[in-house]
Design a protein around this motif. Structure first.
Motif, mmCIF file in Angstrom:
data_model
loop_
_atom_site.group_PDB
_atom_site.id
_atom_site.type_symbol
_atom_site.label_atom_id
_atom_site.label_comp_id
_atom_site.label_asym_id
_atom_site.label_seq_id
_atom_site.Cartn_x
_atom_site.Cartn_y
_atom_site.Cartn_z
ATOM 1 N N TYR A 151 0.837 -1.193 0.000
ATOM 2 C CA TYR A 151 0.000 0.000 0.000
ATOM 3 C C TYR A 151 0.872 1.243 0.000
ATOM 4 C CZ TYR A 151 -3.786 -3.064 1.653
ATOM 5 O OH TYR A 151 -4.713 -4.052 1.781
ATOM 6 N N TYR A 191 -5.037 6.156 1.694
ATOM 7 C CA TYR A 191 -4.097 5.139 1.228
ATOM 8 C C TYR A 191 -4.682 4.432 0.021
ATOM 9 C CZ TYR A 191 -7.126 1.767 3.559
ATOM 10 O OH TYR A 191 -8.206 1.021 3.948
ATOM 11 N N LEU A 220 -4.144 0.652 -2.473
ATOM 12 C CA LEU A 220 -3.493 -0.620 -2.739
ATOM 13 C C LEU A 220 -2.656 -0.497 -4.014
ATOM 14 C CD1 LEU A 220 -3.179 -3.723 -2.307
ATOM 15 C CD2 LEU A 220 -5.223 -3.978 -3.726
#
Length: 130
Positions: A28, A72, A74
């Motif tokens: 991430y 955030y 992925l």
């Protein structure tokens, strides 16, 4: 020319390799800054050696249109079978039209249980790279 481009120091942007359950790990990117990041381009690759044999993974490229402050995203799943390699992530992005660029390298065997810490944003255990 690249030498003419000014690259300010990247601050408050982190990469983490987090353990999502007993078998699966994911990479991430975390924006702990106060500004939105635009047009993120990320390349990832693994390289190194095992038993004196050179090893390398394919180079993967990822695009993330934007990442808001405090958010955030992925990047990719990662197989524990490559943790013995250098796992390199080269991240480029814009903030307010300014280009930023940073290389993050997880060195061999740094991704292991004893190096895990709690990553608040993900609510997961992982290895955080500043």
């Amino acid at each position: 020319m690249k030498k003419d481009i000014q690259f300010p120091e990247v601050e408050e942007v982190y990469l983490t390799i987090a353990k999502t359950d007993d078998k699966f790990w994911k990479v991430y990117i975390i924006n702990r800054g106060q500004k939105k990041m635009d047009n993120l381009m990320i390349t990832s690759k693994g390289y190194g050696s095992k038993d004196e044999n050179r090893q390398a993974t394919s180079t993967l490229r990822h695009a993330i249109p934007y990442l808001d402050a405090g958010e955030y995203a992925l990047i990719e799943p990662i197989d524990p079978g490559v943790f013995h390699l250098n796992n390199e992530y080269w991240v480029s992005f814009f903030i307010n039209g300014q280009l930023y660029d940073k290389k993050y390298i997880f060195v061999p065997d740094s991704i292991r249980e004893e190096n895990l810490s709690f990553i608040e944003e993900l609510k997961l255990e992982g290895v955080l790279h500043p």
